[in-house]
Design a protein around this motif. Structure first.
Motif, PDB file in Angstrom:
ATOM      1  N   LYS A 277       0.541   4.330  -0.089  1.00 10.52           N
ATOM      2  CA  LYS A 277       0.234   5.510   0.728  1.00 10.52           C
ATOM      3  C   LYS A 277       1.053   5.562   2.019  1.00 10.52           C
ATOM      4  CE  LYS A 277      -4.069   4.106   0.948  1.00 10.52           C
ATOM      5  NZ  LYS A 277      -4.268   2.705   0.555  1.00 10.52           N
TER       6      LYS A 277
ATOM      7  N   HIS B  87      -7.434   0.646  -4.905  1.00 10.16           N
ATOM      8  CA  HIS B  87      -8.408   0.293  -3.873  1.00 10.16           C
ATOM      9  C   HIS B  87      -8.830   1.461  -2.991  1.00 10.16           C
ATOM     10  CE1 HIS B  87      -8.201  -4.379  -4.152  1.00 10.16           C
ATOM     11  NE2 HIS B  87      -8.522  -3.786  -5.278  1.00 10.16           N
TER      12      HIS B  87
ATOM     13  N   PHE C  15     -11.925   2.050  10.982  1.00  9.91           N
ATOM     14  CA  PHE C  15     -11.771   2.242   9.536  1.00  9.91           C
ATOM     15  C   PHE C  15     -13.120   2.140   8.819  1.00  9.91           C
ATOM     16  CE2 PHE C  15      -7.585   1.887   7.124  1.00  9.91           C
ATOM     17  CZ  PHE C  15      -6.899   2.653   8.041  1.00  9.91           C
TER      18      PHE C  15
ATOM     19  N   HIS D 152     -10.866  -4.086   5.226  1.00  9.67           N
ATOM     20  CA  HIS D 152      -9.663  -3.590   5.905  1.00  9.67           C
ATOM     21  C   HIS D 152      -9.981  -3.589   7.400  1.00  9.67           C
ATOM     22  CE1 HIS D 152      -6.306  -1.264   7.242  1.00  9.67           C
ATOM     23  NE2 HIS D 152      -5.871  -1.031   6.027  1.00  9.67           N
TER      24      HIS D 152
ATOM     25  N   ARG E 280     -15.986  -3.893  -1.079  1.00  6.33           N
ATOM     26  CA  ARG E 280     -15.444  -3.683   0.269  1.00  6.33           C
ATOM     27  C   ARG E 280     -16.576  -3.634   1.289  1.00  6.33           C
ATOM     28  NH1 ARG E 280     -10.839   0.641   2.102  1.00  6.33           N
ATOM     29  NH2 ARG E 280     -11.336   0.744   4.315  1.00  6.33           N
TER      30      ARG E 280
ATOM     31  N   THR F  48      -6.117   0.013  10.777  1.00  7.88           N
ATOM     32  CA  THR F  48      -4.654   0.002  10.829  1.00  7.88           C
ATOM     33  C   THR F  48      -4.149  -0.384  12.221  1.00  7.88           C
ATOM     34  OG1 THR F  48      -2.725   1.179   9.984  1.00  7.88           O
ATOM     35  CG2 THR F  48      -4.203   2.444  11.456  1.00  7.88           C
TER      36      THR F  48
ATOM     37  N   ASP G 285      -0.821  -1.534  -4.161  1.00  7.47           N
ATOM     38  CA  ASP G 285      -2.129  -0.918  -3.918  1.00  7.47           C
ATOM     39  C   ASP G 285      -1.937   0.595  -4.011  1.00  7.47           C
ATOM     40  OD1 ASP G 285      -4.671  -0.162  -2.868  1.00  7.47           O
ATOM     41  OD2 ASP G 285      -3.747   0.018  -0.892  1.00  7.47           O
TER      42      ASP G 285
ATOM     43  N   GLU H 143      -2.710  -6.198   1.412  1.00  8.41           N
ATOM     44  CA  GLU H 143      -2.158  -4.911   0.981  1.00  8.41           C
ATOM     45  C   GLU H 143      -1.589  -4.148   2.178  1.00  8.41           C
ATOM     46  OE1 GLU H 143      -5.512  -3.496  -1.280  1.00  8.41           O
ATOM     47  OE2 GLU H 143      -6.682  -2.991   0.487  1.00  8.41           O
ATOM     48  N   PRO H 144      -0.508  -4.680   2.774  1.00  9.71           N
ATOM     49  CA  PRO H 144       0.085  -4.011   3.937  1.00  9.71           C
ATOM     50  C   PRO H 144       0.764  -2.702   3.562  1.00  9.71           C
ATOM     51  CG  PRO H 144       1.483  -5.806   3.198  1.00  9.71           C
ATOM     52  CD  PRO H 144       0.231  -5.889   2.390  1.00  9.71           C
ATOM     53  N   GLY H 145       0.567  -1.702   4.385  1.00 13.10           N
ATOM     54  CA  GLY H 145       1.321  -0.464   4.278  1.00 13.10           C
ATOM     55  C   GLY H 145       2.250  -0.392   5.474  1.00 13.10           C
ATOM     56  N   ARG H 146       1.646  -0.131   6.638  1.00 18.51           N
ATOM     57  CA  ARG H 146       2.418   0.069   7.869  1.00 18.51           C
ATOM     58  C   ARG H 146       3.428  -1.047   8.133  1.00 18.51           C
ATOM     59  NH1 ARG H 146       1.286   3.221  11.863  1.00 18.51           N
ATOM     60  NH2 ARG H 146      -0.900   3.480  11.255  1.00 18.51           N
TER      61      ARG H 146
ATOM     62  N   ALA I 242       0.857  -1.195   0.000  1.00 17.82           N
ATOM     63  CA  ALA I 242       0.000   0.000   0.000  1.00 17.82           C
ATOM     64  C   ALA I 242       0.891   1.243   0.000  1.00 17.82           C
ATOM     65  CB  ALA I 242      -0.918  -0.007   1.219  1.00 17.82           C
TER      66      ALA I 242
ATOM     67  N   TYR J  72       3.325   6.535   7.287  1.00 15.27           N
ATOM     68  CA  TYR J  72       2.481   7.692   7.590  1.00 15.27           C
ATOM     69  C   TYR J  72       3.259   8.779   8.340  1.00 15.27           C
ATOM     70  CZ  TYR J  72      -0.735   4.038   6.296  1.00 15.27           C
ATOM     71  OH  TYR J  72      -1.337   3.005   5.618  1.00 15.27           O
TER      72      TYR J  72
ATOM     73  N   GLY K 158      -4.872  -4.231   4.598  1.00 11.55           N
ATOM     74  CA  GLY K 158      -3.658  -3.931   5.336  1.00 11.55           C
ATOM     75  C   GLY K 158      -4.009  -4.165   6.792  1.00 11.55           C
ATOM     76  N   GLY K 159      -3.513  -3.278   7.651  1.00 13.64           N
ATOM     77  CA  GLY K 159      -3.879  -3.370   9.063  1.00 13.64           C
ATOM     78  C   GLY K 159      -2.879  -4.131   9.899  1.00 13.64           C
ATOM     79  N   PHE K 160      -1.945  -4.833   9.276  1.00 14.07           N
ATOM     80  CA  PHE K 160      -0.973  -5.646  10.021  1.00 14.07           C
ATOM     81  C   PHE K 160      -0.141  -4.713  10.924  1.00 14.07           C
ATOM     82  CE2 PHE K 160      -2.017  -7.678   6.041  1.00 14.07           C
ATOM     83  CZ  PHE K 160      -2.366  -8.949   6.446  1.00 14.07           C
TER      84      PHE K 160
HETATM   85  C1  LIG Z   1      -7.449   0.288   0.895  1.00 13.42           C
HETATM   86  C2  LIG Z   1      -6.296   0.292   1.822  1.00 13.42           C
HETATM   87  N1  LIG Z   1      -5.415  -0.729   1.772  1.00 13.42           N
HETATM   88  C3  LIG Z   1      -4.336  -0.791   2.574  1.00 13.42           C
HETATM   89  C4  LIG Z   1      -4.078   0.217   3.483  1.00 13.42           C
HETATM   90  C5  LIG Z   1      -2.856   0.108   4.329  1.00 13.42           C
HETATM   91  O1  LIG Z   1      -3.194  -0.112   5.654  1.00 13.42           O
HETATM   92  P1  LIG Z   1      -2.055  -0.363   6.752  1.00 13.42           P
HETATM   93  O2  LIG Z   1      -1.073   0.721   6.614  1.00 13.42           O
HETATM   94  O3  LIG Z   1      -2.797  -0.350   8.040  1.00 13.42           O
HETATM   95  O4  LIG Z   1      -1.453  -1.708   6.459  1.00 13.42           O
HETATM   96  C6  LIG Z   1      -4.976   1.287   3.603  1.00 13.42           C
HETATM   97  C7  LIG Z   1      -4.725   2.343   4.580  1.00 13.42           C
HETATM   98  O5  LIG Z   1      -5.375   3.365   4.640  1.00 13.42           O
HETATM   99  C8  LIG Z   1      -6.114   1.329   2.749  1.00 13.42           C
HETATM  100  O6  LIG Z   1      -6.977   2.350   2.808  1.00 13.42           O
END
Ligand SMILES: Cc1ncc(COP(=O)(O)O)c(C=O)c1O
Length: 380
Positions: free
Chosen positions: A52, A94, A151, A181, A139, A184, A72, A255-258, A50, A355, A217-219
């Motif tokens: 972002k 997404h 979320f 999701h 979703r 986070t 993502d 789709e992990p970001g954090r 992810a 973030y 994500g959310g991990f």
């Molecule tokens: C659609 C989607 N996927 C993945 C993520 C990433 O989440 P995380 O950083 O908690 O893994 C987000 C975070 O806002 C999201 O909106």
């Protein structure tokens, strides 16, 4: 792309020599590789990053060099960013709300998957996309605790509405998929199991067999001072999918970001001034520390003394302000740090790879941070 090896051994070495006033985000490339390997080896399906969470070009390039081939994205500019670093990447757009112009740009860029959570956006997609041979992931959201904040308040259909959307997506000729999701920094594996159990109900009510199930994500990262067992979360996801989809299990996607970037980077911010029990830092909540205000402070902090003399005094509670003229620019809680902390010291906020720079504004002219690779964030 070829990345040069870090020349700095650790943050303290860099800070002692350069004495930067602006924030510095230190990256340990080995820690990033470790996070990538944990997902690639442990997650029972396709791993997408992810963007972002940390859209620094260097991060995308390094992940691509490690083998990450699916991303993502949340906007056309994130699409451009990924395409520049990884031209053949599989792209999942997404963010469930898109303008018609964004849909056209996404199709031109070859996006492979879209998420939706309402009928009007599904119809907008159906009108905007000439080719329906792409995933449409419906979703949904459940009222479950376990994450840092809710979320589901912005995105996610109810299970009943999600069934209708799934049936319609399939009828429109899209490849049907389901996504959620958990929120986070979700530390409870059971949340994933409960979502997966609900997903099968949605599919059955729609009479549709989803091709993919994207578990979000959310991990969690170690920002709360604990190492979380991602393996346990992966195992829970694997077992819940096998139990609830005994035949024709959908392909799993995450789709992990954090958790992909957070623990691989630490943020150093200089103490500009000490006034009684107040510290004034060179960056704050309008800059790279913005998320601390939203989900609480990272529990992992260390002090790098500006004069090289270790701070030996007992800890005390400090009120910690950022550099802008706004009185809201203050960390959300008192911070326990040595009482002899001084002007010119740096505070290292660990687990700040996600973030941080991604959310920084330039309010009052602050908020810039440079990214510096180091051999280790935690020298022995
Ligand atoms: C659609 C989607 N996927 C993945 C993520 C990433 O989440 P995380 O950083 O908690 O893994 C987000 C975070 O806002 C999201 O909106």
């Amino acid at each position: 792309m070829g990345h040069i090896q870090p020349i700095w051994s650790d943050p303290a070495a860099y800070l002692a020599r350069i004495r930067p006033e602006e924030a510095v985000l230190f990256l340990d490339p080995n820690a990033l590789a470790h996070a990538y390997a944990r997902f690639q080896r442990g997650f029972p399906g396709l791993v997408t990053y992810a963007v972002k969470a940390n859209p620094e070009r260097q991060i995308i390039e390094r992940l691509t060099a490690l083998g990450m081939a699916a991303y993502d994205v949340a906007s056309p500019s994130e699409i451009d960013l990924v395409r520049a670093a990884c031209p053949d990447a599989r792209l999942h757009y997404h963010n469930p709300i898109r303008s018609r112009r964004e849909i056209a740009l996404a199709e031109a860029a070859g996006v492979a998957s879209y998420s939706v959570d309402c009928l009007s956006e599904l119809d907008k997609l159906a009108e905007g996309l000439a080719d329906h041979r792409v995933d449409v992931a419906v979703r949904f959201a459940l009222p479950l605790a376990g994450a840092s904040y809710d979320f589901g308040s912005k995105f996610g259909a109810t299970p009943a509405r999600a069934s209708e959307l799934l049936a319609r997506a399939a009828a429109l000729g899209f490849i049907p998929a389901i996504t959620f999701h958990p929120g986070t920094q979700c530390t409870d594996p059971k949340v994933w199991a409960q979502y997966i159990a609900a997903a099968v109900g949605i599919a059955e009510a729609a009479g549709v067999r989803p091709a993919r199930l994207n578990v979000g994500g959310g991990f969690p990262s170690a920002r709360d001072g604990r190492e979380h067992d991602l393996g346990l979360i992966f195992q829970t996801i694997r077992e819940a999918t096998a139990a609830h989809f005994p035949d024709h299990a959908p392909e799993l996607v995450c789709e992990p970001g954090r958790a992909m970037v957070s623990d691989a980077l630490s943020l150093a911010v200089m103490v500009k001034a000490v006034r009684g029990g107040d510290l004034f830092l060179a960056d704050g909540i309008y800059g790279t520390l913005g998320e601390q205000h939203q989900i609480g402070l990272t529990r992992r902090l260390t002090v790098i003394p500006g004069d090289g003399i270790p701070r030996g005094a007992e800890a005390r509670d400090w009120r910690v302000f950022g550099p802008t003229c706004d009185s809201l620019d203050v960390l959300p809680e008192a911070v326990s740090l040595p009482a002899d902390l001084a002007e010119g010291d740096h505070i290292l906020f660990h687990s700040l790879g996600a973030y941080s720079t991604a959310m920084a504004t330039r309010f009052n002219g602050y908020g810039a941070a440079r990214l510096v690779p180091v051999q280790s964030l935690y020298p022995a």
